[in-house]
Design a protein around this motif. Structure first.
Motif, PDB file in Angstrom:
ATOM      1  N   VAL A   1     -12.749 -45.878  20.431  1.00 15.33           N
ATOM      2  CA  VAL A   1     -13.660 -44.695  20.488  1.00 15.33           C
ATOM      3  C   VAL A   1     -13.581 -44.602  19.311  1.00 15.33           C
ATOM      4  N   PRO A   2     -12.713 -44.559  18.400  1.00 14.71           N
ATOM      5  CA  PRO A   2     -12.706 -44.644  16.579  1.00 14.71           C
ATOM      6  C   PRO A   2     -13.577 -46.083  15.921  1.00 14.71           C
TER       7      PRO A   2
ATOM      8  N   PRO B   1       0.324 -46.089  26.947  1.00 13.90           N
ATOM      9  CA  PRO B   1       1.327 -46.224  26.764  1.00 13.90           C
ATOM     10  C   PRO B   1       2.895 -47.055  27.823  1.00 13.90           C
ATOM     11  N   VAL B   2       2.416 -45.692  29.089  1.00 13.17           N
ATOM     12  CA  VAL B   2       2.946 -46.403  30.224  1.00 13.17           C
ATOM     13  C   VAL B   2       2.750 -47.637  30.588  1.00 13.17           C
TER      14      VAL B   2
ATOM     15  N   ARG C   1       4.122 -50.343  28.064  1.00 13.72           N
ATOM     16  CA  ARG C   1       5.652 -50.049  28.600  1.00 13.72           C
ATOM     17  C   ARG C   1       5.929 -51.369  29.551  1.00 13.72           C
TER      18      ARG C   1
ATOM     19  N   GLU D   1       7.165 -49.985  19.907  1.00  6.21           N
ATOM     20  CA  GLU D   1       8.021 -48.984  20.491  1.00  6.21           C
ATOM     21  C   GLU D   1       8.945 -49.192  21.471  1.00  6.21           C
TER      22      GLU D   1
ATOM     23  N   PRO E   1      -0.670 -47.051   8.420  1.00  4.66           N
ATOM     24  CA  PRO E   1       0.331 -46.055   8.280  1.00  4.66           C
ATOM     25  C   PRO E   1       1.579 -46.088   9.285  1.00  4.66           C
ATOM     26  N   ALA E   2       1.580 -46.965   9.920  1.00  3.70           N
ATOM     27  CA  ALA E   2       3.225 -46.970  11.608  1.00  3.70           C
ATOM     28  C   ALA E   2       4.070 -47.297  10.590  1.00  3.70           C
ATOM     29  N   ALA E   3       5.229 -46.839  11.249  1.00  4.27           N
ATOM     30  CA  ALA E   3       6.461 -46.609  10.594  1.00  4.27           C
ATOM     31  C   ALA E   3       6.387 -48.149  10.196  1.00  4.27           C
TER      32      ALA E   3
END
Lengths: 335, 335
Positions: free
Chosen positions: B74-75, B223-224, B227, B256, B282-284
DNA sequence: GTGAAAGCGCTAACAA
DNA sequence: TTGTTAGCGCTTTCAC
């Protein structure tokens, strides 16, 4: 191009009869009506929008002003826009897209040129510069959000105050004694967008009512900021057992940051969010959340506008209720 | 309401002179021009859009058709829409917002009623049902994305093939021998959206050229799902040392997930993404990525449209280049 | 229940 | 360099 005179000739009636058949503004015999409808279909006739707007002073267009700034969660804006377009189409209207950056000038341009006959303004600030203008415009408007003084306006929004309260009530019932609110981007508070303040107010009021210790923390919408804030909370508030998040992009990062700090969710710390189900539900640990029925806001805004177009009186403010769904991130505090 | 005759009277000229002063379609003496401009300003005159469109067969409106479906980030859609609105305003045009769900009927309605004089269609499929219609419309259109047969159309898109190649080239240069592509939502492939396939094609071709083992994996944008896929990759491909992701919402979740499986990024596994800088930066651990200059696509689409309006010939296809930025998630494979 | 005709405000020949 | 005027396609009085 097919015009109304073509249809009239084809159906053996006058142009005005075709027009009236289309608008329903005067009775037409069943027989002629069917003949006209058939001609319209066969010829593929569509009224010329400009001609229609010129003759009737009605463009059948709704102008939608969207914000495109920091701290707005884009999917929510988009979902809202979609619901406005859909609702507008249901009323045979089209949607003109304006960006907030055009400011007052854009509104004046569209209003004076009669491009649109209604306005929906999203993301209204507490002391929005456009308010005086909106009150004087020929066309009715509906604001999404609440300004300080809604007099003479029509405003719609979700009940963010209730959203925050629902979270606190739930956490208090579970036995938590100290809660923190992770809020919107600091800029959102600075510019005075109503919903952020209402969440904070509802949160604090509910905490006070339950006798809970509480604190409020604006937060940028990046994982890094979420991590930093999580660390600060853990360090500065040892007794903290529950967090309410109202900042869509960092709901998940915040949960992960807490986990990374050795706090199990929900065994050590509970997390409740104010965010769309699309974020809360698919998370690895589904998040207890107050869902925001954004689509309803758009639909309601359009309804109100159509009522106003017909001269009906509508309430100055409309609050749409929200609903808490308990999922897997909230539990009683550790013993 | 102020009309052109009011301005004419106020400036002491005829209406047509005002009209010509506004359009610049015939020379006006410096003096009258200034007098007219002054009158326009003082009276706050804005041409009636409907009248103008009726008389000139030009609505000065661009219709923007946005997709609102599964698998669209969407963004990105929003950013694109913004750039179209901005560019359109630069050409003194407004934007009518249509949703893809209106389908062909919506296009016909807007076209026949002369509400818009140009179309921008986003998210075009390989065998899009709207293509035959677009070829016959009175108004010129520009498609974002590539259909199977662009004959008689004008298409703009980012060079996704090159994007995938750039990632593979970079990984190959680092010494990786086995790479995997985590792609878009499976639905995106099923419905045949061009960019997903082009990424896959570019990825496989580049891997083959470098003699790398490669595999392609569509993935849902949760996310699921990320993973689950990460686990599968680790289990089934022991020699895998690098992953390319082209699925915005799960870039971070995938990193992650890999970390959670005990693989350090980038020491054990490298990750390169095809995604906006707003996600990668901006990710870690800032992510090596091919950034997508979405805004340029909108601007270029509008430019092409304006050229077509003036009768100029434009290329059937326009490929916008992309660029790889090396950040912290890629490194040589473990020894 | 239907038709005739006068505009709505603007642009673009045509005329000067 | 400027003015006059005939429409653009539709809605809506007014008239029957």
């Amino acid at each position: 191009m097919v015009k109304i005179t073509d249809v009239a000739a084809h159906a053996g009636v006058s142009p005005s009869t075709v027009s009236y058949a289309l608008s329903g503004k005067r009775p037409i015999s069943q027989e002629t009506r069917l003949r006209i409808e058939r001609s319209i279909r066969e010829l593929g006739y569509r009224p010329h929008a400009g001609a229609r707007s010129l003759a009737s002073s009605r463009a059948r267009v709704l102008a939608l002003v969207l914000p495109l700034r920091r701290g707005m969660h884009v999917p929510v804006v988009m979902q809202f826009a979609t619901s406005v377009v859909t609702a507008a189409r249901d009323h045979d209207h089209d949607v003109l897209l304006l960006t907030g950056s055009e400011g007052e000038e854009g509104l004046i341009r569209v209003s004076h040129s009669a491009m649109a006959d209604t306005f929906v303004i999203m993301d209204v600030e507490v002391d929005d510069r456009r308010l005086p203008l909106l009150r004087t415009l020929d066309q009715p408007s509906v604001l999404i959000g609440y300004p300080a003084d809604p007099t003479g306006l029509t405003c719609v929004d979700l009940d963010f105050r209730q959203a925050a309260q629902a979270c606190v009530d739930h956490l208090a019932a579970l036995g938590h004694r100290r809660v923190a609110l992770v809020g919107s981007h600091p800029e959102v508070y600075v510019r005075g967008t109503g919903f952020a303040r209402r969440v904070a107010a509802g949160f604090t009021a509910a905490a006070d009512r339950h006798g809970l210790a509480s604190s409020v923390h604006p937060c940028a919408d990046t994982p890094v900021a979420a991590r930093a804030l999580a660390e600060r909370l853990v360090r500065e508030q040892p007794g903290l057992t529950a967090v309410v998040v109202h900042n869509e992009p960092i709901v998940q990062p915040l949960v992960e940051a807490l986990t990374a700090l050795g706090l199990r969710v929900p065994q050590d710390v509970s997390v409740a969010a104010i965010c769309p189900d699309e974020i809360a539900e698919p998370a690895a640990t589904p998040i207890t959340s107050v869902s925001l029925p954004t689509a309803l806001v758009g639909a309601r805004a359009v309804e109100l506008l159509m009522s106003k177009l017909q001269g009906a009186a509508v309430p100055e403010t409309t609050m749409l209720p929200v609903h808490l769904t308990v999922r897997a991130t909230t539990a009683p505090p550790p013993a």
